[in-house]
Write an enzyme that holds these catalytic residues in place. Structure first.
Site, PDB file in Angstrom:
ATOM      1  N   LYS A 171      -2.954   5.056  -2.442  1.00 34.30           N
ATOM      2  CA  LYS A 171      -3.907   5.791  -1.696  1.00 34.30           C
ATOM      3  C   LYS A 171      -4.421   7.012  -2.564  1.00 34.30           C
ATOM      4  CE  LYS A 171      -4.184   3.331   2.310  1.00 34.30           C
ATOM      5  NZ  LYS A 171      -5.437   3.014   2.552  1.00 34.30           N
ATOM      6  N   LYS A 212     -10.495  -7.527   7.146  1.00 31.71           N
ATOM      7  CA  LYS A 212      -9.502  -7.256   7.882  1.00 31.71           C
ATOM      8  C   LYS A 212     -10.075  -7.887   9.318  1.00 31.71           C
ATOM      9  CE  LYS A 212      -7.737  -2.781   6.533  1.00 31.71           C
ATOM     10  NZ  LYS A 212      -8.118  -1.330   6.178  1.00 31.71           N
ATOM     11  N   ASP A 269      -7.249   2.905  -3.428  1.00 30.67           N
ATOM     12  CA  ASP A 269      -7.964   3.032  -2.043  1.00 30.67           C
ATOM     13  C   ASP A 269      -8.039   4.415  -1.602  1.00 30.67           C
ATOM     14  OD1 ASP A 269      -8.980   2.644   0.312  1.00 30.67           O
ATOM     15  OD2 ASP A 269      -7.396   1.583   1.304  1.00 30.67           O
ATOM     16  N   SER A 314       0.766  -1.119   0.033  1.00 29.22           N
ATOM     17  CA  SER A 314       0.136   0.113  -0.036  1.00 29.22           C
ATOM     18  C   SER A 314       0.897   1.129   0.078  1.00 29.22           C
ATOM     19  CB  SER A 314      -0.842  -0.073   1.348  1.00 29.22           C
ATOM     20  OG  SER A 314      -1.524   0.994   1.478  1.00 29.22           O
ATOM     21  N   GLY A 354      -4.689  -4.709   5.850  1.00 25.66           N
ATOM     22  CA  GLY A 354      -3.627  -4.673   6.784  1.00 25.66           C
ATOM     23  C   GLY A 354      -3.713  -3.216   7.693  1.00 25.66           C
ATOM     24  N   GLU A 372     -10.665   0.642  -3.891  1.00 27.85           N
ATOM     25  CA  GLU A 372     -11.494   0.415  -2.543  1.00 27.85           C
ATOM     26  C   GLU A 372     -12.147   1.621  -1.755  1.00 27.85           C
ATOM     27  OE1 GLU A 372      -7.767  -1.276  -0.654  1.00 27.85           O
ATOM     28  OE2 GLU A 372      -8.817  -1.291   1.420  1.00 27.85           O
ATOM     29  N   LYS A 405      -0.844  -0.725  -4.419  1.00 28.65           N
ATOM     30  CA  LYS A 405      -2.098  -0.134  -4.053  1.00 28.65           C
ATOM     31  C   LYS A 405      -1.802   1.281  -3.654  1.00 28.65           C
ATOM     32  CE  LYS A 405      -4.919  -0.027   0.167  1.00 28.65           C
ATOM     33  NZ  LYS A 405      -5.663  -1.061   0.976  1.00 28.65           N
TER      34      LYS A 405
HETATM   35  O1  SMG Z   1      -0.785  -2.823   6.794  1.00 29.14           O
HETATM   36  O2  SMG Z   1       0.048  -2.630   4.755  1.00 29.14           O
HETATM   37  C1  SMG Z   1      -0.683  -2.250   5.662  1.00 29.14           C
HETATM   38  C2  SMG Z   1      -1.754  -1.214   5.569  1.00 29.14           C
HETATM   39  C3  SMG Z   1      -2.369  -0.959   4.387  1.00 29.14           C
HETATM   40  O3  SMG Z   1      -3.481   0.688   3.427  1.00 29.14           O
HETATM   41  C4  SMG Z   1      -3.562  -0.065   4.173  1.00 29.14           C
HETATM   42  N1  SMG Z   1      -4.412   0.168   5.126  1.00 29.14           N
HETATM   43  O4  SMG Z   1      -7.747   1.246   4.351  1.00 29.14           O
HETATM   44  O5  SMG Z   1      -6.676  -0.342   3.782  1.00 29.14           O
HETATM   45  C5  SMG Z   1      -6.833   0.678   4.511  1.00 29.14           C
HETATM   46  C6  SMG Z   1      -5.278   1.041   5.144  1.00 29.14           C
HETATM   47  C7  SMG Z   1      -5.873   1.285   6.559  1.00 29.14           C
HETATM   48  C8  SMG Z   1      -4.888   1.918   7.415  1.00 29.14           C
HETATM   49  S1  SMG Z   1      -4.494   3.612   6.856  1.00 29.14           S
HETATM   50  C9  SMG Z   1      -5.895   4.540   7.162  1.00 29.14           C
HETATM   51 MG    MG Z   2      -8.733   0.258   2.860  1.00 34.78          MG
END
Ligand code: SMG
Ligand code: MG
Length: 369
Positions: free
Chosen positions: A163, A263, A189, A135, A291, A214, A161
């Site tokens: 953000k 999750k 996401d 991510s 995650g 996402e 992925k």
């Molecule tokens: O554990 O690699 C990881 C994080 C992956 O992007 C990630 N998590 O929305 O999926 C999600 C985010 C939530 C945490 S940041 C707001």
């Molecule tokens: Mg997410």
């Protein structure tokens, strides 16, 4: 099994680089662990939330309060505590899935250890390694983003992925697609950053061949996702919206998503996570494991879950080094784009005492017999 001690260990691990999402910027993982000592074995779990209610309504201090006052007393009052009995014992308490997940997970870990059974085996794993995605947070510039993605691809991650948020969507996605080509497995996401009024804008992402987008809209906006799905070619994946197997069944029946991010912390633990996997599998809906920047403790447990047959898409389970210079367990390392599913008893990892000392902020007993 008799519970002898339930201990909360507050930890704070610096991140190797800041992680920015539409929820804000993190420079450290500040959370807490739950250690449950029983007469048979001990088990560990990791709180999935943050210090503030920004990703989820739950947050660390609130979880501690609800554990102390409402959850722990119900669990220690059980005649025979076992993971399978926790959800029912805690059902009078509404919500608080992340806090509930801690007790069930630590007890499940202890139970599996007491039976010398890997958590993966208990859950029904069918593979011993799982594909690792990464991510990628929002960066200051497109050049920074391309450099970051390139580094991860060199390390071997099999899926990227990105953000996104309003003002950081079309341009970064276009740049990454252009730089790394059509072969790159790419998704985005939004962490709820858009509204249905943005449908026309989000549709412009369709041309970039994303595997999924996402959680574009609010967690409780299932109807909005249904409407958005009618105008997007890109499949919608739900994360924040799915808190239970029933939520998954509802979202699927309404047509709000074509993919589900599972999750364990968000849904109240690994047993409900497995039920979501089962519901999705029955509907032909692919799932993958999300995650929450877990340390080796939660990472190991997520790997066990991601080894189930319905986890057919790469997971947000990266190597320990993605976030931490030093992990609380032996670090997880990428091997040809995947991570090994631990095969020792319970979660299969041990907490390293020196690392725990280095990163723990405080420790308090929530229960002692
Ligand atoms: O554990 O690699 C990881 C994080 C992956 O992007 C990630 N998590 O929305 O999926 C999600 C985010 C939530 C945490 S940041 C707001
Ligand atoms: Mg997410």
């Amino acid at each position: 099994m008799k519970i002898e001690l339930i201990e909360l260990v507050e930890v704070r691990l610096p991140l190797v680089r800041p992680f920015r999402t539409s929820c804000g910027t993190d420079t450290a993982r500040h959370t807490f662990l739950l250690r449950v000592v029983t007469d048979a074995a001990e088990g560990w779990a990791e709180f999935g939330g943050d210090p503030g209610p920004v990703y989820s309504p739950e947050f660390a201090a609130g979880a501690e309060r609800v554990l102390l006052d409402h959850l722990v007393p119900r669990v220690v009052a059980l005649h025979r505590p076992s993971a399978a009995r926790i959800a029912e014992a805690l059902s009078p308490i509404k919500g608080h899935h992340m806090a509930k997940a801690l007790l069930e997970t630590a007890i499940l870990d202890a139970e599996c250890r007491a039976h010398a059974m890997p958590l993966a085996t208990y859950l029904g794993a069918v593979r011993d390694r799982v594909p690792a995605g990464v991510s990628v947070g929002i960066t200051d510039t497109i050049a920074d983003l391309l450099k970051t993605v390139s580094g991860y691809l060199e390390e071997g991650y099999v899926r990227i992925k990105l953000k996104i948020e309003p003002g950081w969507d079309l341009e970064p996605v276009r740049a990454v697609r252009h730089e790394f080509g059509d072969e790159l497995v790419l998704q985005a996401d939004a962490n709820t950053a858009y509204s249905l009024a943005d449908a026309g804008h989000l549709r412009r992402l369709d041309e970039f061949g994303l595997v999924q987008i996402e959680q574009p809209l609010d967690a409780d906006d299932l109807r909005g996702h249904v409407e958005l799905a009618k105008v997007l070619r890109t499949p919608i994946c739900l994360d924040e919206s799915i808190r239970s197997a029933r939520d998954a069944a509802t979202a699927i029946a309404l047509g709000a998503c074509r993919i589900v991010n599972v999750k364990p912390s968000r849904v109240g633990g690994y047993l409900e996570a497995r039920r979501i996997h089962d519901v999705c599998a029955a509907h032909g809906i692919p799932v993958w494991c999300g995650g929450m920047l877990e340390t080796g403790i939660g990472r190991a447990q997520n790997l066990a879950l991601a080894a189930l047959p319905g986890f057919v898409l790469p997971n947000d389970i990266s190597a320990s080094s993605r976030y931490y210079a030093e992990d609380l367990t032996e670090p997880f390392e990428l091997d040809n784009g995947s991570l090994p599913v631990p095969d020792g008893p319970g979660s299969g990892v041990t907490v390293l005492p020196a690392a725990l000392r280095r990163y723990s902020v405080s420790t308090r007993a929530l229960y002692a017999r």
